[in-house]
Design a protein around this motif. Sequence first.
Motif, mmCIF file in Angstrom:
data_model
loop_
_atom_site.group_PDB
_atom_site.id
_atom_site.type_symbol
_atom_site.label_atom_id
_atom_site.label_comp_id
_atom_site.label_asym_id
_atom_site.label_seq_id
_atom_site.Cartn_x
_atom_site.Cartn_y
_atom_site.Cartn_z
ATOM 1 N N MET A 249 0.784 -1.362 0.122
ATOM 2 C CA MET A 249 -0.031 0.109 -0.170
ATOM 3 C C MET A 249 0.843 1.413 -0.065
ATOM 4 O O MET A 249 0.415 2.297 -0.625
ATOM 5 C CB MET A 249 -0.869 0.019 1.091
ATOM 6 N N GLN A 250 1.871 1.154 0.874
ATOM 7 C CA GLN A 250 2.995 2.334 0.699
ATOM 8 C C GLN A 250 3.468 2.709 -0.865
ATOM 9 O O GLN A 250 3.519 3.740 -0.941
ATOM 10 C CB GLN A 250 4.047 2.157 1.602
ATOM 11 N N THR A 251 3.841 1.535 -1.579
ATOM 12 C CA THR A 251 4.224 1.684 -2.774
ATOM 13 C C THR A 251 3.096 2.402 -3.781
ATOM 14 O O THR A 251 3.438 3.379 -4.549
ATOM 15 C CB THR A 251 4.448 0.258 -3.348
ATOM 16 N N VAL A 252 1.873 1.989 -3.600
ATOM 17 C CA VAL A 252 0.473 2.584 -4.271
ATOM 18 C C VAL A 252 0.548 4.264 -3.852
ATOM 19 O O VAL A 252 0.507 4.775 -4.865
ATOM 20 C CB VAL A 252 -0.631 1.859 -3.941
ATOM 21 N N PHE A 253 0.643 4.420 -2.636
ATOM 22 C CA PHE A 253 0.436 5.727 -2.155
ATOM 23 C C PHE A 253 1.745 6.582 -2.595
ATOM 24 O O PHE A 253 1.418 7.715 -3.064
ATOM 25 C CB PHE A 253 0.507 6.044 -0.584
ATOM 26 N N TYR A 254 2.942 6.059 -2.835
ATOM 27 C CA TYR A 254 3.967 6.786 -3.085
ATOM 28 C C TYR A 254 3.760 7.282 -4.872
ATOM 29 O O TYR A 254 4.176 8.250 -5.071
ATOM 30 C CB TYR A 254 5.353 6.063 -3.202
ATOM 31 N N GLN A 255 3.019 6.093 -5.580
ATOM 32 C CA GLN A 255 2.997 6.179 -6.993
ATOM 33 C C GLN A 255 1.944 7.434 -7.026
ATOM 34 O O GLN A 255 2.052 8.306 -7.949
ATOM 35 C CB GLN A 255 2.806 5.018 -7.648
ATOM 36 N N LEU A 256 0.803 7.263 -6.386
ATOM 37 C CA LEU A 256 -0.240 8.274 -6.388
ATOM 38 C C LEU A 256 0.310 9.703 -6.008
ATOM 39 O O LEU A 256 -0.063 10.641 -6.749
ATOM 40 C CB LEU A 256 -1.388 7.901 -5.415
ATOM 41 N N ILE A 257 1.130 9.818 -5.324
ATOM 42 C CA ILE A 257 1.695 10.922 -4.841
ATOM 43 C C ILE A 257 2.641 11.759 -5.987
ATOM 44 O O ILE A 257 2.764 12.919 -6.136
ATOM 45 C CB ILE A 257 2.542 10.886 -3.409
ATOM 46 N N GLU A 258 3.132 10.522 -6.282
ATOM 47 C CA GLU A 258 4.247 11.195 -7.600
ATOM 48 C C GLU A 258 3.366 11.690 -8.666
ATOM 49 O O GLU A 258 3.894 12.701 -9.303
ATOM 50 C CB GLU A 258 5.102 10.115 -8.054
ATOM 51 N N GLU A 259 2.539 11.008 -9.111
ATOM 52 C CA GLU A 259 1.588 11.387 -10.223
ATOM 53 C C GLU A 259 0.632 12.830 -9.690
ATOM 54 O O GLU A 259 0.543 13.756 -10.788
ATOM 55 C CB GLU A 259 0.390 10.298 -10.564
ATOM 56 N N GLN A 260 0.051 12.975 -8.602
ATOM 57 C CA GLN A 260 -0.412 14.307 -8.246
ATOM 58 C C GLN A 260 0.499 15.373 -8.013
ATOM 59 O O GLN A 260 0.404 16.375 -8.415
ATOM 60 C CB GLN A 260 -0.925 13.612 -6.878
ATOM 61 N N THR A 261 1.902 14.999 -7.850
ATOM 62 C CA THR A 261 2.758 16.282 -7.815
ATOM 63 C C THR A 261 3.395 16.613 -9.246
ATOM 64 O O THR A 261 3.447 17.914 -9.380
ATOM 65 C CB THR A 261 4.267 15.647 -7.292
ATOM 66 N N LYS A 262 3.333 15.660 -10.242
ATOM 67 C CA LYS A 262 3.366 15.909 -11.373
ATOM 68 C C LYS A 262 2.277 16.766 -12.153
ATOM 69 O O LYS A 262 2.489 17.747 -12.826
ATOM 70 C CB LYS A 262 3.477 14.572 -12.488
ATOM 71 N N THR A 263 1.091 16.467 -11.716
ATOM 72 C CA THR A 263 -0.043 17.188 -12.263
ATOM 73 C C THR A 263 0.069 18.729 -11.521
ATOM 74 O O THR A 263 -0.432 19.424 -12.176
ATOM 75 C CB THR A 263 -1.428 16.594 -11.495
ATOM 76 N N LEU A 264 0.459 18.786 -10.301
ATOM 77 C CA LEU A 264 0.625 19.976 -9.582
ATOM 78 C C LEU A 264 1.743 20.717 -10.448
ATOM 79 O O LEU A 264 1.444 22.135 -10.708
ATOM 80 C CB LEU A 264 1.051 19.851 -8.199
ATOM 81 N N MET A 265 2.660 20.386 -10.645
ATOM 82 C CA MET A 265 3.980 20.870 -11.606
ATOM 83 C C MET A 265 3.398 21.370 -12.871
ATOM 84 O O MET A 265 3.760 22.684 -13.429
ATOM 85 C CB MET A 265 5.045 19.793 -11.854
ATOM 86 N N LEU A 266 2.689 20.561 -13.519
ATOM 87 C CA LEU A 266 2.157 20.893 -15.059
ATOM 88 C C LEU A 266 1.223 22.051 -14.804
ATOM 89 O O LEU A 266 1.031 23.012 -15.792
ATOM 90 C CB LEU A 266 1.454 19.651 -15.578
ATOM 91 N N ALA A 267 0.510 22.062 -13.714
ATOM 92 C CA ALA A 267 -0.556 23.050 -13.685
ATOM 93 C C ALA A 267 0.167 24.508 -13.249
ATOM 94 O O ALA A 267 -0.632 25.400 -13.786
ATOM 95 C CB ALA A 267 -1.465 23.017 -12.340
ATOM 96 N N GLU A 268 1.097 24.370 -12.581
ATOM 97 C CA GLU A 268 1.824 25.676 -12.230
ATOM 98 C C GLU A 268 2.519 26.462 -13.380
ATOM 99 O O GLU A 268 2.657 27.505 -13.558
ATOM 100 C CB GLU A 268 2.750 25.449 -10.935
ATOM 101 N N ALA A 269 3.087 25.278 -14.148
ATOM 102 C CA ALA A 269 3.837 25.585 -15.422
ATOM 103 C C ALA A 269 3.280 26.001 -16.625
ATOM 104 O O ALA A 269 3.737 26.670 -17.516
ATOM 105 C CB ALA A 269 5.180 24.853 -15.484
ATOM 106 N N ASN A 270 1.976 25.683 -16.850
ATOM 107 C CA ASN A 270 1.310 25.765 -17.958
ATOM 108 C C ASN A 270 0.135 26.777 -17.804
ATOM 109 O O ASN A 270 -0.840 26.702 -16.934
ATOM 110 C CB ASN A 270 0.648 24.406 -18.346
ATOM 111 N N ASP A 271 0.562 27.921 -18.447
ATOM 112 C CA ASP A 271 -0.331 29.078 -18.631
ATOM 113 C C ASP A 271 -1.840 28.924 -19.345
ATOM 114 O O ASP A 271 -2.907 29.310 -18.884
ATOM 115 C CB ASP A 271 0.045 30.432 -19.004
#
Length: 326
Positions: A249-271
């Motif tokens: 479950m920790q592995t799954v959570f880490y992967q979910l956090i990673e993808e959500q972090t990517k989403t956040l980065m793309l949202a912040e970088a893309n006007d």
Amino acid sequence: MTQQVQQHPAYPPAYFEPNSEDEIDLRELFAVIWRGKWLIVACTAVFAIGAVIFAINQPNIYRANALLAASNQESNKLSGMASQFGGLASLAGINLNAGGGTDQTTLAIEVLKSRQFFGDFLDKYQIKADLMAAKEWNAITGELSYDPEVYDEHNQQWTREVKAPKQPEPSMQESHEVFKKQVLSVATDKETGLITIAAEHLSPIVAQQWVTWLIKDINQVMQQRTQQETLANINYLNEQLDKTSVAQMQTVFYQLIEEQTKTLMLAEANDDFVFKVVDPAVVAEQKVKPKRALICVLGTLLGGMLGVMMVLIRHFAGADKEADNA
């Protein structure tokens, strides 16, 4: 021997005789119209002149439009993750599709039309006077003039007389209704998926500004919504990660956090978060309405038809009176 022809009882002799009263004599009809030609000409002339005056007094309306494409970058990034961990994420209360896909584009269009978005737009750019009181645009100076019976430009006060519950200054709801019905239009091409956002106004400069601002603001609003939702997801996942000791479950959570972090980065970088501008709005050189020639033609035709109807009604009404007197 004389053979007698027996008539069918279902059809009396009068049935086979033409009823002259129900027939229309075209020559008589044309004669009636010709006798009333001056009334028809007068009625046509009055309507034609009225249509010309009406058409001349109508102000020019200009339209600015921009062609947009949906930004589906987020959808491509998250589609694989959503299919792999969508079940676990939904059980955990996480939305992996935050900020991406066709649903996000549809949501953005509805937000663009919403009262809340318009209220913020109205307060941010102070466009109420341009929307509700503009009367004329000077093509030489590029300036707007306002109806003094609605808005006093010098004192910046609303002067219109209205009945309760309306106020001299238009409310946000009243302004939104005008904006939605008379200014804003959003259309989606079903074949290409491209979106056209357009605004109409007395001033082509104002129309172009509004379209540009609308695209900029809707991208910002949807970007901020996605950032807030993604941050909430990350915080929630971190809390769940601290509570579990199961390695899988920790592995799954880490992967979910990673993808959500990517989403956040793309949202912040893309006007251009939701809409990418394919063809930006420009200041229109040609009006879109009114169609003055069409107004004049329709007014003239209406006057002619009304004149013919008046002549015919007067004739047949007189004929009926003579028949009654006889």
